[in-house]
Design a protein around this motif. Structure first.
Motif, short mmCIF file in Angstrom:
data_model
loop_
_atom_site.label_atom_id
_atom_site.label_comp_id
_atom_site.label_asym_id
_atom_site.label_seq_id
_atom_site.Cartn_x
_atom_site.Cartn_y
_atom_site.Cartn_z
N UNK A 102 -51.63 -5.88 22.04
CA UNK A 102 -51.13 -7.08 23.06
C UNK A 102 -49.64 -7.46 22.82
N UNK A 103 -49.18 -7.27 21.54
CA UNK A 103 -47.85 -7.75 21.30
C UNK A 103 -46.72 -6.91 21.80
N UNK A 104 -47.00 -5.56 21.94
CA UNK A 104 -46.41 -4.64 22.79
C UNK A 104 -46.32 -4.70 24.13
N UNK A 105 -47.64 -4.87 24.71
CA UNK A 105 -47.84 -4.92 25.96
C UNK A 105 -47.26 -6.13 26.55
N UNK A 153 -44.33 -17.00 14.22
CA UNK A 153 -45.22 -16.12 14.91
C UNK A 153 -46.45 -15.67 14.46
N UNK A 154 -47.21 -15.29 15.28
CA UNK A 154 -48.57 -14.96 14.91
C UNK A 154 -48.98 -13.82 13.99
N UNK A 155 -48.04 -13.01 13.72
CA UNK A 155 -48.15 -11.90 12.82
C UNK A 155 -47.92 -12.40 11.47
N UNK A 156 -47.26 -13.26 11.23
CA UNK A 156 -46.89 -13.61 9.74
C UNK A 156 -47.80 -14.66 9.23
N UNK A 157 -48.88 -14.35 8.24
CA UNK A 157 -49.64 -14.87 7.71
C UNK A 157 -49.48 -15.19 6.09
N UNK A 206 -49.41 -19.88 10.84
CA UNK A 206 -50.95 -19.37 10.93
C UNK A 206 -51.59 -19.82 9.69
N UNK A 207 -52.84 -20.44 9.97
CA UNK A 207 -53.56 -21.05 9.02
C UNK A 207 -53.89 -19.85 7.95
N UNK A 208 -53.99 -20.05 6.53
CA UNK A 208 -54.14 -19.16 5.78
C UNK A 208 -55.39 -18.47 5.58
N UNK A 209 -55.60 -17.39 5.23
CA UNK A 209 -56.99 -16.76 4.98
C UNK A 209 -57.73 -17.61 3.91
N UNK A 210 -59.12 -17.87 4.29
CA UNK A 210 -59.76 -18.79 3.47
C UNK A 210 -59.77 -20.09 3.81
N UNK A 211 -59.00 -20.53 4.75
CA UNK A 211 -58.70 -22.06 5.19
C UNK A 211 -59.37 -22.09 6.61
N UNK A 212 -60.26 -22.81 6.95
CA UNK A 212 -60.55 -23.28 8.14
C UNK A 212 -59.55 -24.07 9.29
N UNK A 213 -58.80 -24.88 8.45
CA UNK A 213 -57.69 -25.83 9.13
C UNK A 213 -56.59 -25.45 8.24
N UNK A 214 -55.38 -25.66 8.52
CA UNK A 214 -54.09 -25.65 8.01
C UNK A 214 -53.98 -26.63 6.88
N UNK A 215 -54.54 -27.82 7.27
CA UNK A 215 -54.47 -29.00 6.39
C UNK A 215 -55.12 -28.95 5.00
N UNK A 216 -55.98 -27.76 4.97
CA UNK A 216 -56.64 -27.52 3.73
C UNK A 216 -55.70 -26.78 2.59
N UNK A 217 -54.39 -26.14 3.19
CA UNK A 217 -53.54 -25.71 2.38
C UNK A 217 -52.33 -26.57 1.80
N UNK A 246 -51.83 -23.87 14.98
CA UNK A 246 -52.27 -23.30 16.32
C UNK A 246 -50.88 -22.89 17.04
N UNK A 247 -51.04 -22.21 18.20
CA UNK A 247 -49.93 -22.13 19.09
C UNK A 247 -49.25 -23.16 19.65
#
Length: 460
Positions: A20-23, A273-277, A302-313, A331-332
């Motif tokens: 999608x990022x290419x298209x 951006x959305x790809x940098x986590x 972007x919310x880190x892996x293992x977190x449901x909400x960014x505030x957890x990090x 979020x966006x």
């Protein structure tokens, strides 16, 4: 811009890589072409089509035609786009992509377009040439990085060393080579689906196409585009950044009311951006850097892996300490509209290609924090060659991340309105913006009226 009645209408096909990022940039270009009355058929899997349909501004002239992604061993069922699979399955993604050739050929026979825009499908020119269809390789990322990695002068093959890649190829119009780019280039020689390396996939596309189109202006990237054209003996065309128009002219109340609390050019805005986590630890270090700067900040990560909400990090006590001057979203966010708000004075960006252009078209001071692929070269061009940005100093293994102190110091440097660095950045940025935001520049690069202009897309 010419009227629809006075110019020939073209039949165009778009066939981007299945991501999608290419298209998305291909669709933005489609909207600009349709605005001039040209008909576009977009070839995509159904899942990607659904994501892009809301961006289609000319449904009477831009039509989607669904293709089926063939089944390949190891590729999960229903994996139609790049985001549907893990990085480890990259080879399988490209194998499936190449196997769509049996679908593309009959579609082109039926559609009989004048021209097709493509990127990773190196086999497109071989099937379009007998049909008298012009094949244009569309570069949607930075041309500086393309010339550094994908030219015959570079000749990346198995056995290439990092030392060899630390030097630019012969004739390259810059002596600056980014260490991260050189390290990443080691992987270009690896086989990547259908028995071809990524280096050979791109260089074959560039060598066999009828022309190369670039998502930039000669006024910004001319020397790099000239280099690419000379390397391949191809005409290089300029589409300009073809950035989309925001759906609304004004920020939603959620963002506007918060930004309105602060004075002109006082807020630091960060979006990567959305790809940098980032990992939880790196996100915390970055947030502490914004806190340490003393400036109000709006951060979208972007919310880190293992977190449901960014505030957890968040770092311990961070939310309470910065409640009055900091806003962090997982979020966006409406990036281009936020950049236009008078309270925003600094933009911290990963220097992805679209974000790079949005920063140039804004009035903000620019801090770059590149993470992936062409972002490194985009950053160095902005900071070292154009003099419109400062790159945040990185530390640690291969200098891949920053410290809270380096981020804070960089913010203070560019936000010091009386400082020499901030004044120079502002002056250089204003001069460049006058050029790239000039009235009619985008339209003139997309003009299809048979003139002799070098950037006329279709007089091939």
């Amino acid at each position: 811009m010419e009227s629809h009645e006075n110019s020939r209408k073209l039949r165009v096909v778009m066939f981007p890589w299945l991501g999608v990022s290419h298209a998305t940039p291909f669709l933005h270009l489609s909207n600009k072409l349709a605005q001039n009355g040209h008909r576009v058929t977009f070839l995509l899997p159904r899942k990607a089509q659904l994501k892009l349909e809301p961006l289609n501004q000319h449904q009477d002239l831009i039509h989607f035609s669904s293709i089926t992604v063939p089944e390949v061993d190891d590729l999960p069922s229903g994996a139609e786009t790049a985001s549907d699979v893990r990085l480890l399955l990259q080879r399988s993604r490209f194998t499936a992509f190449d196997r769509t050739q049996d679908q593309i050929l009959p579609l082109l026979n039926d559609l009989k377009p004048d021209v097709i825009f493509y990127d990773f499908a190196h086999w497109i020119p071989a099937i379009t040439r007998p049909l008298n269809i012009k094949a244009i390789y569309y570069v949607i990322t930075g041309v500086a990085g393309l010339g550094l990695r994908f030219t015959p002068a570079r000749r990346i093959s198995k056995g290439v060393t990092i030392e060899e890649l630390m030097h630019p190829p012969p004739g390259y119009p810059s002596s600056r080579v980014v260490p991260e780019e050189a390290f990443q280039a080691l992987f270009l020689a690896e086989e990547l689906g259908s028995g071809i390396s990524f280096y050979d996939r791109i260089t074959t596309s560039l060598r066999e196409c009828d022309a190369i189109a670039t998502r930039t202006y000669h006024e910004l990237d001319g020397k790099y585009c000239d280099y690419i054209g000379e390397q391949y003996g191809k005409r290089v065309l300029y589409t300009g950044p073809v950035l989309p128009q925001e759906k609304g002219e004004h920020l939603e109340e959620e963002w506007a009311s918060w930004l309105n609390k602060f004075g002109p050019s006082s807020v630091v805005f960060c979006a990567l951006g959305s790809e940098v986590k980032l990992t939880r630890e790196k996100l915390q270090e970055m947030l502490l850097g914004f806190e340490l700067s003393g400036h109000p900040f709006l951060v979208a990560l972007a919310t880190p892996q293992g977190c449901d909400r960014i505030e957890e990090a968040f770092p311990r006590g961070f939310g309470e300490r910065t409640r009055e001057r900091g806003l962090v979203s997982g979020d966006w966010v409406p990036q281009s509209l936020i950049l236009k708000h008078p309270s925003v004075g600094c933009f911290v960006t990963h220097c992805g290609y679209g974000s790079m252009w949005e920063s140039l078209l804004s009035d903000c001071r620019i801090l770059t924090f590149p993470q992936l692929a062409d972002q490194f070269m985009n950053s160095r061009m902005m900071a070292d060659e154009l003099g419109v940005a400062v790159e945040v100093k990185k530390e640690g293994e291969r200098e891949r991340f920053l410290s809270k102190e380096s981020l804070s110091e960089a913010i203070k440097l560019v936000m010091d309105k009386d400082g020499e660095v901030a004044s120079r950045l502002k002056s250089n940025h204003a001069k460049l913006k006058d050029v790239v935001a000039g009235e009619g520049l985008q339209e003139s690069h997309l003009r299809v009226d048979g003139t002799e202009r070098a950037s006329d897309l279709f007089s091939l």
